[in-house]
Design a protein around this motif. Structure first.
Motif, mmCIF file in Angstrom:
data_model
loop_
_atom_site.group_PDB
_atom_site.id
_atom_site.type_symbol
_atom_site.label_atom_id
_atom_site.label_comp_id
_atom_site.label_asym_id
_atom_site.label_seq_id
_atom_site.Cartn_x
_atom_site.Cartn_y
_atom_site.Cartn_z
ATOM 1 N N SER A 218 9.539 4.212 0.298
ATOM 2 C CA SER A 218 8.564 3.305 -0.333
ATOM 3 C C SER A 218 8.851 1.859 0.041
ATOM 4 C CB SER A 218 8.599 3.479 -1.859
ATOM 5 O OG SER A 218 8.249 4.800 -2.216
ATOM 6 N N ILE A 219 10.102 1.476 -0.015
ATOM 7 C CA ILE A 219 10.462 0.075 0.229
ATOM 8 C C ILE A 219 10.395 -0.258 1.713
ATOM 9 C CG2 ILE A 219 12.312 -1.613 0.027
ATOM 10 C CD1 ILE A 219 13.205 -0.111 -2.515
ATOM 11 N N ALA A 220 10.846 0.726 2.540
ATOM 12 C CA ALA A 220 10.855 0.437 3.979
ATOM 13 C C ALA A 220 9.470 0.155 4.518
ATOM 14 C CB ALA A 220 11.487 1.621 4.717
ATOM 15 N N GLY A 221 8.487 0.786 3.924
ATOM 16 C CA GLY A 221 7.118 0.559 4.404
ATOM 17 C C GLY A 221 6.617 -0.850 4.130
ATOM 18 N N LEU A 222 7.332 -1.561 3.275
ATOM 19 C CA LEU A 222 6.903 -2.932 2.941
ATOM 20 C C LEU A 222 7.486 -3.967 3.889
ATOM 21 C CD1 LEU A 222 7.390 -2.761 -0.944
ATOM 22 C CD2 LEU A 222 5.334 -2.257 0.385
ATOM 23 N N LEU A 223 8.461 -3.580 4.702
ATOM 24 C CA LEU A 223 9.141 -4.565 5.543
ATOM 25 C C LEU A 223 8.625 -4.541 6.968
ATOM 26 C CD1 LEU A 223 12.807 -3.904 4.326
ATOM 27 C CD2 LEU A 223 11.242 -5.728 3.619
ATOM 28 N N PRO A 224 8.646 -5.654 7.624
ATOM 29 C CA PRO A 224 8.191 -5.705 9.008
ATOM 30 C C PRO A 224 9.100 -4.895 9.926
ATOM 31 C CG PRO A 224 8.462 -7.924 8.091
ATOM 32 C CD PRO A 224 8.990 -6.946 7.085
ATOM 33 N N THR A 225 10.428 -4.899 9.702
ATOM 34 C CA THR A 225 11.391 -4.166 10.541
ATOM 35 C C THR A 225 12.504 -3.637 9.644
ATOM 36 O OG1 THR A 225 12.640 -6.178 10.966
ATOM 37 C CG2 THR A 225 10.931 -5.585 12.570
ATOM 38 N N ALA A 226 13.192 -2.581 10.099
ATOM 39 C CA ALA A 226 14.307 -2.015 9.340
ATOM 40 C C ALA A 226 15.514 -2.932 9.445
ATOM 41 C CB ALA A 226 14.652 -0.617 9.882
ATOM 42 N N PRO A 227 16.407 -2.920 8.448
ATOM 43 C CA PRO A 227 17.600 -3.777 8.519
ATOM 44 C C PRO A 227 18.523 -3.329 9.633
ATOM 45 C CG PRO A 227 17.713 -2.282 6.624
ATOM 46 C CD PRO A 227 16.342 -2.141 7.193
ATOM 47 N N THR A 228 19.210 -4.258 10.231
ATOM 48 C CA THR A 228 20.137 -3.987 11.333
ATOM 49 C C THR A 228 21.512 -3.707 10.774
ATOM 50 O OG1 THR A 228 20.745 -6.298 11.537
ATOM 51 C CG2 THR A 228 18.831 -5.548 12.788
ATOM 52 N N ALA A 229 22.414 -3.291 11.667
ATOM 53 C CA ALA A 229 23.788 -3.016 11.247
ATOM 54 C C ALA A 229 24.432 -4.259 10.679
ATOM 55 C CB ALA A 229 24.593 -2.476 12.446
ATOM 56 N N GLU A 230 24.115 -5.408 11.266
ATOM 57 C CA GLU A 230 24.672 -6.666 10.763
ATOM 58 C C GLU A 230 24.203 -6.938 9.344
ATOM 59 O OE1 GLU A 230 23.348 -6.201 13.638
ATOM 60 O OE2 GLU A 230 24.927 -6.627 15.089
ATOM 61 N N ASP A 231 22.935 -6.567 9.053
ATOM 62 C CA ASP A 231 22.425 -6.774 7.690
ATOM 63 C C ASP A 231 23.194 -5.921 6.693
ATOM 64 O OD1 ASP A 231 20.491 -8.542 8.555
ATOM 65 O OD2 ASP A 231 19.020 -6.922 8.929
ATOM 66 N N ALA B 236 0.827 -1.226 0.000
ATOM 67 C CA ALA B 236 0.000 0.000 0.000
ATOM 68 C C ALA B 236 0.853 1.265 0.000
ATOM 69 C CB ALA B 236 -0.927 -0.015 1.204
ATOM 70 N N ASP B 237 2.091 1.255 0.587
ATOM 71 C CA ASP B 237 2.930 2.453 0.701
ATOM 72 C C ASP B 237 3.987 2.536 -0.395
ATOM 73 O OD1 ASP B 237 1.559 3.160 2.994
ATOM 74 O OD2 ASP B 237 2.925 2.024 4.297
ATOM 75 N N LEU B 238 3.876 1.759 -1.424
ATOM 76 C CA LEU B 238 4.893 1.741 -2.468
ATOM 77 C C LEU B 238 4.899 3.066 -3.238
ATOM 78 C CD1 LEU B 238 7.065 -0.066 -3.702
ATOM 79 C CD2 LEU B 238 5.361 -0.894 -5.340
ATOM 80 N N GLY B 239 3.766 3.726 -3.324
ATOM 81 C CA GLY B 239 3.697 5.047 -3.966
ATOM 82 C C GLY B 239 3.620 4.977 -5.472
ATOM 83 N N GLY B 240 3.406 3.837 -6.030
ATOM 84 C CA GLY B 240 3.298 3.731 -7.476
ATOM 85 C C GLY B 240 3.441 2.322 -7.932
ATOM 86 N N ASP B 241 3.631 2.179 -9.245
ATOM 87 C CA ASP B 241 3.768 0.841 -9.804
ATOM 88 C C ASP B 241 5.127 0.283 -9.404
ATOM 89 O OD1 ASP B 241 4.769 -0.984 -12.218
ATOM 90 O OD2 ASP B 241 2.565 -1.052 -12.124
ATOM 91 N N ILE B 242 5.132 -0.960 -8.997
ATOM 92 C CA ILE B 242 6.358 -1.580 -8.486
ATOM 93 C C ILE B 242 7.448 -1.637 -9.542
ATOM 94 C CG2 ILE B 242 5.627 -3.938 -9.021
ATOM 95 C CD1 ILE B 242 6.997 -4.781 -6.403
ATOM 96 N N LYS B 243 7.067 -1.777 -10.820
ATOM 97 C CA LYS B 243 8.088 -1.851 -11.855
ATOM 98 C C LYS B 243 8.762 -0.475 -12.049
ATOM 99 C CE LYS B 243 7.659 -4.549 -15.393
ATOM 100 N NZ LYS B 243 8.524 -5.672 -14.977
#
Length: 1024
Positions: A1009-1022, A879-886
């Motif tokens: 846009s992408i962060a809104g699709l993830l359950p949690t933000a990436p960690t420093a280790e990621d 829903a928060d992508l803000g446009g067409d995914i492509k």
């Protein structure tokens, strides 16, 4: 009016039967006894030890033997089994014996003769002080033990003492000597006899102690056995309810006796050895007293020039004092003690005489008369002549017979005054002018045979089990037109088990609409007929019993009876050997036409209720093979393969569905019960057995008629099976079909079959049998796969989709022969689906397994939370992508490429991987994911069908492609943000300041846009 005109149908008074035919011969008056006596064949032997051979004679030979008996051979035994007529012979001898004036006769009856009575009977012939002294002793001694219970307890105690003091022996084998010592020890039989717990078993009412005491105090009763009272091995197979309360020694010896039959035999022998001495101690009188009394009587009679003749009806009543009697009989005169001659004729069972008499009896026996005839010998004894005299006596009546005897008149023949004498004798038969009515020869012989355990003639059984019951009980049945009754047939069934067994022959005797008359006619022909088949009998027989003959049925002639040679001797008779007498031919029925084995088995089953299990199985297969084609299972019911008795298809129809076990006819599992008492069914079964053997109806006797009988029965059997098993041809009435279709449609939806979600009936029908679509998400979605497996696979407690489909096909499919269904009855199935299940109830024929399986499936499809949670974890929120995914993917690639060209692309970002993931995205992926996410988000608002549809939707691969791109894009954005935010401004950066600002702005937008699709933000280790 009866067949005898104005007279009653019967020619006797039922009450006279008991007066004329008591249990024992001694119970009747002399007049009745002489009127009913008939000559009896007897075996006469000179050798006592040899129980074989001899000559067949009559009672006159016994009379002559008594008259010619020498003084040094004073014993004549009359042997035979119980009930064979020994007492009758003794009484006849008493009535016909002409004694000399010097002969004193003592008659000892078998019944009601106590110990005191026996001794007093003998003392009647003694006089003087010694006799008076003995009379006082007899009265005093027996009166002291007049109470039965007291006498029983005393006898038990006396046996215990005598066994302990006299039971051991020094003769015999070493093992027997040792066992005797144990049984005679205080821990052996004496412990058992003295134990209070085992007391009830030893003193049981019908046990040897109680019987012996009762006999000594009161004499034998009518129901007592003729065998001597004594202990047997069975009497010592002891067990009690509360053995733990018994003494240790009593428990030990009782256990040993129970486990060792040979020890019981020895123990019984030891107890019986002490019965005589114990009886003497208890009653104050014994064998020595009896010997003394008889000796005194013989001395006194010798002084008077007299002789003594003793007639004993049952020698076993002297048990306990028999030694004194034998000693007195065999005592020989001496110079100091002169004794009168003494002769004894005694009736005794063969076993008692052979096994319990001392050797001295055999050496002093003159001749033996045995009522058991030599094996293989034939006699002229005619049961009809025996019975006819009793029948006449009952007709005449006891008082008339006694009066005639008292006045010396000739024996009255009641038949001479009967208005139907000639016709009755011609039809029923007669012997010496005495009619056999209500029997005839065959009926009498068959009734007698039914009461004989080994085919022998036992006079008491013939009188008390055949003649008396019929004359007494069935008198009213004859008068009221109910004879031959069911009770008559039941009593004597064993005598006609091989007569008129064919149900077809019985059917010829029926009166349509009158089952009672038909059954009486069958009984009449069975007993009174020739036994060769259905027939009319002599008219007077039909008239006498109120059973009209069958019109058009022939009468078979009974072979004329062979004249019976008389056993009455001439004035100076001589005995004739058994071999010299011609055998009495027995009329035999003509051999029936050969019948198949199964046909005979059916006849035997009807007559005796017995049939081999193998024959029953064959008959089941025959019935099944006849009924199965009539069900038309291939026409709308799926064919034969779908009507097996498998768990999902039960109840089915197989050979074992035919129930022939009469005890299970009412059982719910009996699809086709066949009642043995149903004449129509038995005729049909018999006809089918014939046809099965012959291969067609052409070779079956009266095949055309029997084929009609079988066709009618098979049609009815098919209707019974159809009513119990086959569903209604109307879809509106076939509730099971509607419920099965509904359950299968739900199962198809749960499997994701697309047609199942469509609204048109044709699609729904296709969905019922369509296979589930192939799934690529089986590994990723174990909860959904588990649900699918549950639907498809059966288990011991439930059925799967395929079994439900099979059951549905029984309601609405066509086949050819025994193959699989070829086509659906679409019309019926469509109507059932459109009708729905609102008012449908499972029919009673539906097995519980089907009902519970469908109910369990329904419950499983309403509990889908695990599958929902599993799907939510797989579907991202775009829903928060803000446009067409492509488009977003393309912008990210531009940024990554620019950074790479500038030499500032952080490590860990693969432009190629991002390009591949973006290129994998397909048109519509975003729409499918958005729709799935929206449906899963409003789960509580979805209907059951909608829930199944979203769970089985085609979103999984789209979600997987989106997830793959998202994972790479998220990592790239995080790394780029970190790289651009570090360090000071270089000349290169200054040169690209404007471009950087634009790139950062675009990057932040992409990151958001992408962060809104993830359950949690990436960690420093990621990021590292």
């Amino acid at each position: 009016m009866s067949w005898r005109g104005t007279l009653p149908a019967t020619c006797w008074d039922a009450g006279e039967a008991s007066a004329i035919i008591p249990v024992e011969a001694e119970s009747t008056s002399v007049g009745v006894f002489l009127a009913t006596h008939s000559t009896i064949p007897i075996t006469q032997r000179d050798q006592v030890e040899n129980v074989r051979g001899g000559m067949v004679v009559d009672e006159r030979a016994l009379l002559r033997a008594v008259q010619d008996q020498p003084a040094d051979q004073p014993i004549i035994p009359i042997l035979g089994k119980s009930g064979t007529g020994k007492s009758h012979l003794v009484r006849w001898l008493r009535a016909n014996l002409e004694t000399k004036p010097s002969t004193r006769l003592i008659f000892v009856p078998k019944h009601r003769m106590s110990l005191r009575g026996i001794l007093e009977l003998i003392l009647e012939h003694a006089s003087g002080p010694r006799a008076d002294e003995l009379r006082v002793k007899v009265a005093t001694a027996v009166d002291a033990a007049a109470d039965e219970k007291t006498a029983q307890l005393k006898l038990r105690a006396a046996l215990a003492v005598n066994i302990e003091t006299r039971g051991s022996r020094s003769e015999g084998t070493a093992e027997e000597i040792e066992l005797r010592q144990y049984l005679a020890s205080p821990e052996g039989l004496p412990a058992l006899f003295g134990d209070d717990v085992f007391r009830s078993r030893l003193l049981t009412e019908h046990g040897p102690i109680a019987r012996l005491v009762r006999e000594k105090l009161s004499g034998k009763g009518d129901g007592d056995k003729e065998d001597a009272f004594g202990f047997t091995a069975d009497d010592l197979n002891l067990s009690v309810d509360d053995v733990a309360r018994a003494g240790h020694a009593a428990r030990e010896v009782a256990g040993a006796l129970t486990s060792e039959p040979s020890l019981r035999e020895l123990a019984a022998k030891m107890i019986n050895e002490q019965l005589g001495p114990s009886v003497s101690e208890v009653f104050g009188l014994g064998g020595d007293d009896l010997k003394q009394i008889l000796t005194d009587v013989r001395v006194e009679m010798e002084q008077q020039g007299l002789e003594l003749l003793v007639l004993i009806e049952d020698f076993s009543i002297f048990q306990g004092i028999q030694g004194g009697l034998i000693d007195a009989i065999t005592l020989i005169s001496t110079e100091t003690q002169q004794l009168c001659p003494m002769r004894v004729v005694m009736a005794v069972t063969t076993g008692y005489f052979v096994n319990q008499m001392p050797e001295t009896v055999y050496t002093r026996t003159y001749q033996v008369f045995d009522l058991d005839l030599p094996e293989g010998s034939a006699s002229a004894f005619d049961p009809r002549g025996f019975a006819s005299r009793y029948l006449n006596a009952v007709r005449v009546g006891a008082s008339t017979l006694d009066k005639a005897h008292t006045q010396g008149d000739e024996l009255v023949n009641a038949c001479e005054q009967c208005p139907v004498n000639a016709a009755c004798h011609q039809a029923f038969g007669q012997v010496d002018g005495y009619g056999l009515f209500p029997f005839n020869g065959p009926a009498l012989e068959r009734a007698i045979a039914s009461q004989s355990a080994n085919g022998g003639f036992v006079a008491r059984n013939v009188l008390t089990r055949v003649i008396r019951p019929v004359l007494s009980r069935d008198n009213a049945e004859i008068e009221n037109g109910r004879f031959p009754s069911e009770g008559f047939a039941d009593d004597f069934r064993a005598g006609v088990e091989d007569r008129l067994t064919s149900i077809e022959e019985q059917f010829k005797l029926r009166s349509p609409g009158d089952d009672e008359l038909s059954e009486r006619r069958v009984r009449l022909v069975k007993f009174w007929g020739t036994g060769t088949g259905a027939e009319n009998l002599a008219s007077p027989i039909h008239d006498a019993f109120g059973v009209p003959p069958v019109e058009g049925l022939t009468r078979r002639s009974e072979p004329a009876p062979v004249p019976v040679p008389s056993l009455e001797p001439e004035r100076d008779p001589t005995t004739r050997s058994a071999q010299a007498r011609p055998p009495l031919p027995t009329p035999s029925p003509q051999s029936p036409a050969p019948e198949p084995r199964l046909v005979k088995a059916i006849d035997r089953w009807i007559a005796t209720q017995n049939i081999l299990q193998g024959d029953l199985n064959e008959l089941r297969n025959i019935i099944f093979s006849a009924v199965r084609p009539r069900l038309n299972l291939e026409d709308g019911y799926g064919g034969e393969n779908l009507w097996r008795n498998e768990k999902a298809l039960a109840p089915g129809f197989e050979a074992k569905s035919v129930e022939l076990n009469q005890a299970n006819l009412a059982a719910a599992a009996a699809v086709l019960p066949i009642d043995r008492s149903n004449q129509r069914d038995m005729r049909a079964l018999r006809a089918l057995a014939w046809a099965n053997q012959k291969g067609s109806w052409a070779g079956v006797p009266d095949g055309e008629a029997l084929q009609r009988v079988a066709e009618e029965a098979v049609g009815e059997w098919a209707r019974i099976v159809a009513a119990k098993l086959l569903p209604s041809s109307s879809a509106e009435d076939d509730h099971e079909l509607a419920l099965l279709a509904s359950a299968l449609l739900e199962a198809s939806r749960a499997l994701g079959i697309a047609d199942a979600y469509k609204t048109d009936t044709a699609s729904k029908i296709r969905a019922l049998f369509a296979p589930g679509p192939p799934r690529v998400d089986a590994v990723a979605r174990p909860q959904l796969q588990s649900l699918h497996n549950y639907i498809l696979d059966g288990a011991p407690t439930r059925v799967g989709r395929a079994q439900l489909q099979q059951r549905l096909l029984r309601h609405a499919s066509y086949t050819q022969g025994a193959g699989d269904p070829l086509a659906l009855n679409v019309t019926k199935l469509a109507k059932a689906i459109r009708a729905g299940t609102t008012a449908a109830q499972w029919p009673d024929s539906t097995p519980d397994l089907i009902k519970t399986s469908v109910a369990t499936l329904g419950n499983r499809l309403t509990s889908l939370e695990p599958q929902w949670q599993e799907a939510q974890a797989l579907v991202p929120d775009l829903a928060d992508l803000g446009g067409d995914i492509k488009d977003v993917a393309a912008e990210l690639l531009v940024l990554v490429n620019e950074r790479s060209a500038a030499g500032g692309l952080p490590g860990g970002i693969s432009p190629e991987a991002l390009r591949v993931a973006a290129r994998a995205l397909k048109q519509g992926d975003q729409r499918r994911v958005d729709e799935a996410f929206a449906d899963l988000s409003r789960w509580d608002d979805l209907s059951g069908v909608e829930r199944l549809q979203v769970l089985n939707g085609d979103w999984f691969e789209a979600a997987q492609r989106v997830r793959t791109w998202l994972d790479g894009a998220t990592r790239a954005v995080a790394l780029l943000q970190s790289s651009l935010g570090q360090g000071g401004t270089t000349s290169v950066q200054a040169e690209y300041a404007v471009g950087r600002d634009r790139l950062v702005g675009n990057l932040n937008a992409a990151a958001d846009s992408i962060a809104g699709l993830l359950p949690t933000a990436p960690t420093a280790e990621d990021i590292a």
